[in-house]
Scaffold this motif. Structure first.
Motif, mmCIF file in Angstrom:
data_model
loop_
_atom_site.group_PDB
_atom_site.id
_atom_site.type_symbol
_atom_site.label_atom_id
_atom_site.label_comp_id
_atom_site.label_asym_id
_atom_site.label_seq_id
_atom_site.Cartn_x
_atom_site.Cartn_y
_atom_site.Cartn_z
ATOM 1 N N ASN A 106 0.823 -1.203 0.000
ATOM 2 C CA ASN A 106 0.000 0.000 0.000
ATOM 3 C C ASN A 106 0.867 1.267 0.000
ATOM 4 O O ASN A 106 0.563 2.243 -0.689
ATOM 5 N N GLY A 107 1.940 1.241 0.748
ATOM 6 C CA GLY A 107 2.851 2.384 0.757
ATOM 7 C C GLY A 107 3.497 2.607 -0.598
ATOM 8 O O GLY A 107 3.658 3.747 -1.038
ATOM 9 N N LEU A 108 3.859 1.527 -1.279
ATOM 10 C CA LEU A 108 4.444 1.652 -2.613
ATOM 11 C C LEU A 108 3.417 2.212 -3.592
ATOM 12 O O LEU A 108 3.732 3.086 -4.405
ATOM 13 N N ARG A 109 2.186 1.742 -3.513
ATOM 14 C CA ARG A 109 1.126 2.263 -4.383
ATOM 15 C C ARG A 109 0.954 3.769 -4.167
ATOM 16 O O ARG A 109 0.879 4.548 -5.117
ATOM 17 N N THR A 110 0.935 4.191 -2.907
ATOM 18 C CA THR A 110 0.793 5.608 -2.587
ATOM 19 C C THR A 110 1.970 6.408 -3.140
ATOM 20 O O THR A 110 1.779 7.489 -3.711
ATOM 21 N N LEU A 111 3.181 5.894 -2.979
ATOM 22 C CA LEU A 111 4.362 6.574 -3.519
ATOM 23 C C LEU A 111 4.238 6.739 -5.030
ATOM 24 O O LEU A 111 4.478 7.826 -5.573
ATOM 25 N N ILE A 112 3.848 5.686 -5.723
ATOM 26 C CA ILE A 112 3.728 5.742 -7.178
ATOM 27 C C ILE A 112 2.711 6.811 -7.587
ATOM 28 O O ILE A 112 2.976 7.627 -8.483
ATOM 29 N N GLU A 113 1.558 6.803 -6.942
ATOM 30 C CA GLU A 113 0.544 7.811 -7.267
ATOM 31 C C GLU A 113 1.043 9.215 -6.969
ATOM 32 O O GLU A 113 0.813 10.141 -7.748
ATOM 33 N N ASP A 114 1.754 9.383 -5.859
ATOM 34 C CA ASP A 114 2.307 10.696 -5.514
ATOM 35 C C ASP A 114 3.351 11.150 -6.530
ATOM 36 O O ASP A 114 3.410 12.335 -6.882
ATOM 37 N N LEU A 115 4.193 10.228 -7.000
ATOM 38 C CA LEU A 115 5.202 10.582 -8.004
ATOM 39 C C LEU A 115 4.543 11.109 -9.274
ATOM 40 O O LEU A 115 5.032 12.047 -9.908
ATOM 41 N N TYR A 116 3.415 10.527 -9.627
ATOM 42 C CA TYR A 116 2.698 10.967 -10.825
ATOM 43 C C TYR A 116 2.007 12.311 -10.591
ATOM 44 O O TYR A 116 2.173 13.243 -11.380
ATOM 45 N N ALA A 118 2.575 14.627 -8.406
ATOM 46 C CA ALA A 118 3.527 15.711 -8.173
ATOM 47 C C ALA A 118 4.415 15.978 -9.392
ATOM 48 O O ALA A 118 5.324 16.813 -9.331
ATOM 49 N N GLU A 119 4.151 15.276 -10.490
ATOM 50 C CA GLU A 119 4.888 15.436 -11.738
ATOM 51 C C GLU A 119 6.383 15.168 -11.593
ATOM 52 O O GLU A 119 7.216 15.786 -12.235
ATOM 53 N N VAL A 120 6.696 14.183 -10.749
ATOM 54 C CA VAL A 120 8.070 13.708 -10.619
ATOM 55 C C VAL A 120 8.384 12.794 -11.802
ATOM 56 O O VAL A 120 9.488 12.796 -12.329
ATOM 57 N N ALA A 121 7.383 12.006 -12.221
ATOM 58 C CA ALA A 121 7.544 11.064 -13.328
ATOM 59 C C ALA A 121 6.189 10.801 -13.969
ATOM 60 O O ALA A 121 5.151 10.995 -13.343
ATOM 61 N N ASP A 122 6.229 10.337 -15.217
ATOM 62 C CA ASP A 122 5.016 9.950 -15.928
ATOM 63 C C ASP A 122 4.786 8.450 -15.825
ATOM 64 O O ASP A 122 3.687 7.962 -16.050
ATOM 65 N N ALA A 123 5.852 7.735 -15.532
ATOM 66 C CA ALA A 123 5.795 6.286 -15.390
ATOM 67 C C ALA A 123 6.798 5.889 -14.320
ATOM 68 O O ALA A 123 7.740 6.632 -14.027
ATOM 69 N N VAL A 124 6.576 4.719 -13.749
ATOM 70 C CA VAL A 124 7.480 4.206 -12.722
ATOM 71 C C VAL A 124 7.863 2.788 -13.109
ATOM 72 O O VAL A 124 7.003 1.974 -13.476
ATOM 73 N N ILE A 125 9.151 2.513 -13.055
ATOM 74 C CA ILE A 125 9.652 1.171 -13.303
ATOM 75 C C ILE A 125 10.159 0.636 -11.970
ATOM 76 O O ILE A 125 11.119 1.158 -11.410
ATOM 77 N N ILE A 126 9.478 -0.374 -11.473
ATOM 78 C CA ILE A 126 9.845 -0.977 -10.192
ATOM 79 C C ILE A 126 10.915 -2.030 -10.440
ATOM 80 O O ILE A 126 10.707 -2.972 -11.212
ATOM 81 N N THR A 127 12.042 -1.870 -9.775
ATOM 82 C CA THR A 127 13.106 -2.865 -9.817
ATOM 83 C C THR A 127 13.130 -3.545 -8.451
ATOM 84 O O THR A 127 13.539 -2.926 -7.463
ATOM 85 N N PRO A 128 12.653 -4.791 -8.368
ATOM 86 C CA PRO A 128 12.603 -5.474 -7.078
ATOM 87 C C PRO A 128 14.007 -5.764 -6.541
ATOM 88 O O PRO A 128 14.832 -6.356 -7.241
ATOM 89 N N ILE A 129 14.255 -5.345 -5.321
ATOM 90 C CA ILE A 129 15.546 -5.587 -4.674
ATOM 91 C C ILE A 129 15.696 -7.067 -4.360
ATOM 92 O O ILE A 129 16.775 -7.626 -4.472
#
Length: 155
Positions: A106-116, A118-129
């Motif tokens: 849920n926190g990751l979902r919120t971060l992704i939506e916030d990045l969009y 706030a116009e930080v990014a148009d897309a997010v590529i998740i690289t699993p650690i």
């Protein structure tokens, strides 16, 4: 429809595989133009914002056809403490040469939506650690919720 909506592509999220995305947030609309994707790695939000703004300012075509995709390294688990413990077990830290998220789906979902938003990014590529463990949680818990949010915004 707002001006921002016309100038930006719809949020897209991919899970990075060995040499190609292994899952994504959903299909592009049928009437969408082909997009030029520029993948960036930045360690802070302010660096990401500046790089996206620079790339969009340099774009000569329709801004909606440029997708600035920010890489985010992630390790998620049902409990944030479990994710942090796994990060430590792997000998990793919270810092990297790109944004890093350690916590819950849920926190990751919120971060992704916030990045969009706030116009930080148009897309997010998740690289699993941690590889498949995070990839499965993103595919099963994060992407479906992002699709639901997108459907609600479109309605």
């Amino acid at each position: 429809m707002t001006t921002t909506a016309r100038l930006r592509p719809e949020l897209t999220v991919a899970i990075d595989g060995e040499d190609h995305p292994i899952a994504w947030s959903g299909p592009r609309p049928a009437d969408a133009h082909p997009a030029r994707v520029v993948r960036i790695r930045r360690s802070t939000l302010s660096e990401s914002i500046r790089e996206r703004a620079r790339l969009r300012a340099d774009a000569v075509d329709d801004p909606a056809d440029l997708v600035v995709a920010l890489e985010v390294e992630a390790l998620i688990a049902p409990e944030a403490s479990t994710a942090r413990a796994e990060l430590l077990r792997r000998g990793e830290t919270l810092t990297s040469d790109t944004l890093r998220y350690v916590g819950t789906p849920n926190g990751l979902r919120t971060l992704i939506e916030d990045l969009y938003v706030a116009e930080v990014a148009d897309a997010v590529i998740i690289t699993p650690i941690d590889g498949l463990a995070t990839a499965v949680l993103v595919a099963d818990q994060v992407l479906p919720r992002l699709r639901e949010s997108s459907a609600r915004r479109a309605a």
